[in-house]
Design a protein around this motif. Structure first.
Motif, PDB file in Angstrom:
ATOM      1  N   THR A  65     -12.809  17.645   5.074  1.00  0.00           N
ATOM      2  CA  THR A  65     -13.607  18.792   5.548  1.00  0.00           C
ATOM      3  C   THR A  65     -13.048  19.074   7.076  1.00  0.00           C
ATOM      4  N   SER A  66     -12.954  18.209   7.870  1.00  0.00           N
ATOM      5  CA  SER A  66     -12.590  18.363   9.067  1.00  0.00           C
ATOM      6  C   SER A  66     -11.398  19.378   9.153  1.00  0.00           C
ATOM      7  N   LEU A  67     -10.565  19.605   8.186  1.00  0.00           N
ATOM      8  CA  LEU A  67      -9.213  20.240   8.243  1.00  0.00           C
ATOM      9  C   LEU A  67      -9.317  21.546   7.622  1.00  0.00           C
ATOM     10  N   LYS A  68     -10.722  21.864   7.098  1.00  0.00           N
ATOM     11  CA  LYS A  68     -10.739  23.128   6.137  1.00  0.00           C
ATOM     12  C   LYS A  68     -11.002  24.304   7.054  1.00  0.00           C
ATOM     13  N   PRO A  69     -10.796  25.447   6.422  1.00  0.00           N
ATOM     14  CA  PRO A  69     -11.234  26.737   6.958  1.00  0.00           C
ATOM     15  C   PRO A  69     -12.838  26.741   6.312  1.00  0.00           C
ATOM     16  N   LEU A  70     -13.527  27.298   7.191  1.00  0.00           N
ATOM     17  CA  LEU A  70     -15.095  27.378   6.784  1.00  0.00           C
ATOM     18  C   LEU A  70     -15.276  27.681   5.483  1.00  0.00           C
ATOM     19  N   GLU A  71     -14.568  28.675   4.870  1.00  0.00           N
ATOM     20  CA  GLU A  71     -15.045  29.237   3.456  1.00  0.00           C
ATOM     21  C   GLU A  71     -14.810  28.242   2.591  1.00  0.00           C
ATOM     22  N   PRO A 102      -4.858  26.659   4.739  1.00  0.00           N
ATOM     23  CA  PRO A 102      -3.921  26.089   5.387  1.00  0.00           C
ATOM     24  C   PRO A 102      -4.806  24.726   5.869  1.00  0.00           C
ATOM     25  N   VAL A 103      -3.978  23.786   6.319  1.00  0.00           N
ATOM     26  CA  VAL A 103      -4.713  22.656   7.078  1.00  0.00           C
ATOM     27  C   VAL A 103      -4.660  22.791   8.531  1.00  0.00           C
ATOM     28  N   LEU A 104      -6.249  23.191   8.901  1.00  0.00           N
ATOM     29  CA  LEU A 104      -6.427  23.689  10.237  1.00  0.00           C
ATOM     30  C   LEU A 104      -6.627  22.396  11.131  1.00  0.00           C
ATOM     31  N   TRP A 105      -5.629  21.882  11.776  1.00  0.00           N
ATOM     32  CA  TRP A 105      -5.691  21.136  13.032  1.00  0.00           C
ATOM     33  C   TRP A 105      -6.386  21.843  14.307  1.00  0.00           C
ATOM     34  N   SER A 106      -6.349  23.052  14.199  1.00  0.00           N
ATOM     35  CA  SER A 106      -6.881  23.592  15.266  1.00  0.00           C
ATOM     36  C   SER A 106      -8.583  23.495  15.294  1.00  0.00           C
ATOM     37  N   ASN A 107      -9.051  22.855  14.086  1.00  0.00           N
ATOM     38  CA  ASN A 107     -10.498  22.516  14.014  1.00  0.00           C
ATOM     39  C   ASN A 107     -10.970  21.570  15.381  1.00  0.00           C
ATOM     40  N   TYR A 108      -9.943  20.708  15.098  1.00  0.00           N
ATOM     41  CA  TYR A 108     -10.271  19.733  16.215  1.00  0.00           C
ATOM     42  C   TYR A 108     -10.352  20.213  17.773  1.00  0.00           C
ATOM     43  N   LEU A 148     -16.056  21.979  11.562  1.00  0.00           N
ATOM     44  CA  LEU A 148     -16.192  21.942  13.255  1.00  0.00           C
ATOM     45  C   LEU A 148     -17.080  20.383  13.225  1.00  0.00           C
ATOM     46  N   MET A 149     -18.318  20.449  12.680  1.00  0.00           N
ATOM     47  CA  MET A 149     -19.112  19.228  13.043  1.00  0.00           C
ATOM     48  C   MET A 149     -18.318  18.038  12.402  1.00  0.00           C
TER      49      MET A 149
END
Lengths: 294, 319
Positions: free
Chosen positions: A49-55, A68-74, A260-261
């Motif tokens: 979940t930490s690597l997902k787009p919100l939707e 895509p894998v969102l490392w940018s979430n971190y 993000l959480m």
């Protein structure tokens, strides 16, 4: 029954036994794996979940691979003004490290007294020490808070740090068990050479129980890092918050951004998990030595 | 814990006669070493315990000095505060469900891991990992998993043909949801203690039983289980004390609204106490609550200790 038939029976029985042992091992691993999965899936879900787009957080069927894998979430979670990671980390490290030093120092000194000294009422005092381990924290919570308030310490880290410098029952108990395993001959020799009790403690005993000191340090570090209620009642300024309170505040304000959480949650848990892997070996040893086996 | 209590005197080289002066010095030295802890016992344990009896009998808002009100707090608590009984019910419900479940899961895992299995280290780590999660992080994760619409658990239930449940949004299912979380985060630690106890059981006992023709079940019930009872006892006492004081997970999962969870179904005892102490600053009432829980837990612990004589097996001869 003919002899050959009997021999065949034995061979058959041996083969059957082997077969049974293999199936038993297979069943064992199957059960262990199934249980392992049940324990691991929530954790995996945290990472995913930490690597997902919100939707993609709530989809039916569930999305197992974020695309895509969102490392940018971190980056987004840890630089968000609502979750000032670096400041929270600094605060956490500050009181965790300082109180850990206190717990190890005071624990070692007191445990040494219990393990190696003779004084009137020692065993009674040690019995009391053990019984306080079972004391429900609820009964001391409020008067302790009031006491610290009278001292003017509410709103500072002092209530989270100072008590550590006077010992804690579990750590005293653990270190005493370790001190007891050191042979008397070692310290007697030093005593004959004229070393003082303090010197024996500092130069002979402490180096001998280094692994135990590490166990106590790690135990307390983890406990302090994860402590929620202490910081919650004693700190009132968000600028002083440690990671766990920062995470709690982040959730109450940005409760919808689950990706993000989860990234923030993992960042809070990660250092402790790494520490556990480093110290794992000593950990198990420490638990065995507490003598909880009865 | 029997062996732990035995004093270290056995190894002390006994001098024939020691002068009183020397004995006094020895005593003082001993006290010097344990003095920080004596201070801690007095200031951080004994004083707060005594003070809580006093505060429980007062009206005390922190800002003004406490005013003696006798048993008034208890009267209000037991007869005029419906939320108090709600919190008692919630905590009892939670403890009655969480304690046995955690114990059974932990014991099962420990027993499986105690068989000689390859890769035991990996399994042990996987089972223990959740225990390392900070409560806030663990609770947030489970709030995600227990989401009633598209949470992972409900999708799983749906996949095997079961109805989706409301979990933390339903007054009926919020406590079981919290218990699930507790089993996930709490079992690993209990398992480690069971595992340490299992390792202490001498192999020879199992072999002897096997030679006598005992099958696996018989060996479990007449060798393993009796020798595990001290660990079971210890874990049981600690888990009961811990479960009745559950706080952080209920506070977070209960949400930031006026009620703790739907219809206050997550209003645990400690949460109710916390609100009175640190939100309404009614320290007197909160102290009365603390005292009531303390007395209750002491009674439970004493009852368990008393009962332990008949079911906990202490091997005195060993070691």
């Amino acid at each position: 029954m003919s002899p050959s038939a009997a021999a065949g029976g034995i061979a058959l029985r041996a083969r059957r036994r082997l077969f049974r042992r293999i199936t038993a091992a297979a069943i064992q691993h199957l059960v262990l794996c199934a249980a392992g999965l049940l324990f691991a899936i929530p954790f995996l879900w945290l990472v995913i979940t930490s690597l997902k787009p919100l939707e993609q957080v709530f989809t039916d069927p569930p999305t197992w691979i974020p695309h895509p894998v969102l490392w940018s979430n971190y980056v987004e979670a840890l630089t968000s003004p609502a979750f000032p990671f670096l400041r929270l980390l600094r605060n956490t490290l500050f009181y965790t490290v300082v109180s850990t030093v206190g717990v190890v120092l005071s624990g070692a000194i007191v445990a040494y007294g219990f393990a190696r000294m003779e004084f009137w009422g020692r065993d009674v005092l040690f019995g009391i020490t053990l019984s306080t381990m079972m004391l429900p924290g609820v009964v001391t919570l409020i008067p302790t808070y009031i006491l610290f308030r009278v001292f003017g310490w509410v709103g500072s880290y002092a209530p989270l740090i100072v008590p550590a410098y006077f010992g804690s029952a579990f750590n005293i108990f653990l270190l005493r068990q370790f001190f007891m395993t050191v042979p008397w001959e070692l310290t007697d020799a030093a005593k004959v050479d004229g070393a003082s009790e303090l010197r024996i403690f500092w130069q002979v005993m402490l180096p001998l129980i280094k692994p135990a000191l590490l166990v106590v340090a790690v135990f307390h570090f983890m406990w302090a890092w994860n402590d929620f209620m202490g910081p919650l009642i004693y700190l009132d300024d968000a600028g002083e918050y440690p990671l766990v309170l920062g995470l709690y505040a982040f959730q109450t304000r940005h409760g919808i951004k689950w990706n993000l959480m989860m990234a923030a949650s993992l960042a809070v848990a990660f250092p402790i998990i790494v520490l556990f892997f480093i110290a794992q070996r000593y950990f198990i040893e420490g638990i065995t030595l507490t003598g909880l086996k009865g | 814990m029997g062996t732990a209590l035995a004093g270290p005197t056995a190894g002390v080289p006994q001098k024939a006669r020691r002068s009183t002066g020397r004995r006094l010095r020895e005593n003082l030295r001993g006290y010097a070493f344990v003095s920080p802890w004596i201070f801690s016992l007095l200031v951080f344990t004994a004083y707060p315990m005594l003070a809580s009896f006093y505060f429980a009998m007062t009206d005390y808002s922190v800002l003004n000095p406490p005013v003696w009100t006798g048993l008034q707090n208890f009267r209000v608590m037991f007869t005029k505060d419906p939320l108090y009984w709600k919190s008692v019910y919630n905590s009892a419900y939670y403890a009655l469900l969480a304690v046995p479940l955690q114990m059974i899961v932990a014991l099962g895992l420990a027993l499986m891991l105690n068989q000689r299995v390859r890769g035991i280290g990996v399994y042990r780590t996987v089972y223990y990992l959740p225990s390392l999660m900070p409560t806030v992080a663990g609770t947030l994760l489970w709030m995600l998993i227990l989401n009633p619409r598209h949470g992972l658990l409900n999708l799983g239930l749906q996949a095997i043909g079961l109805p989706k449940l409301g979990w933390l949004s339903s007054a009926t299912w919020s406590k079981p949801g919290l218990v699930l979380m507790a089993v996930w985060t709490g079992s690993g630690w209990i398992m480690l203690i069971f595992l340490a106890a299992l390792k202490e059981i001498p192999e020879s006992l199992h072999e002897a039983a096997m030679i006598d023709g005992a099958n696996a079940w018989q060996r479990f019930f007449s060798v393993t289980l009796p020798l595990l009872t001290p660990a079971i006892f210890f874990n049981l006492v600690m888990e009961i004390i811990g479960s009745f004081q559950v706080f952080a997970s209920a506070l977070i999962a209960g949400g930031s609204g006026q009620t703790a969870g739907p219809l206050n179904s997550l209003l645990m005892y400690m949460l109710h106490l916390y609100r009175y102490a640190f939100r309404y600053f009614d320290m007197g009432y909160a102290s009365a609550m603390a005292l009531a829980l303390f007395v209750f837990l002491v009674i439970i612990t004493m009852a368990l200790v008393k009962s332990s004589g008949s079911w906990v097996y202490y091997e005195t001869a060993r070691r």
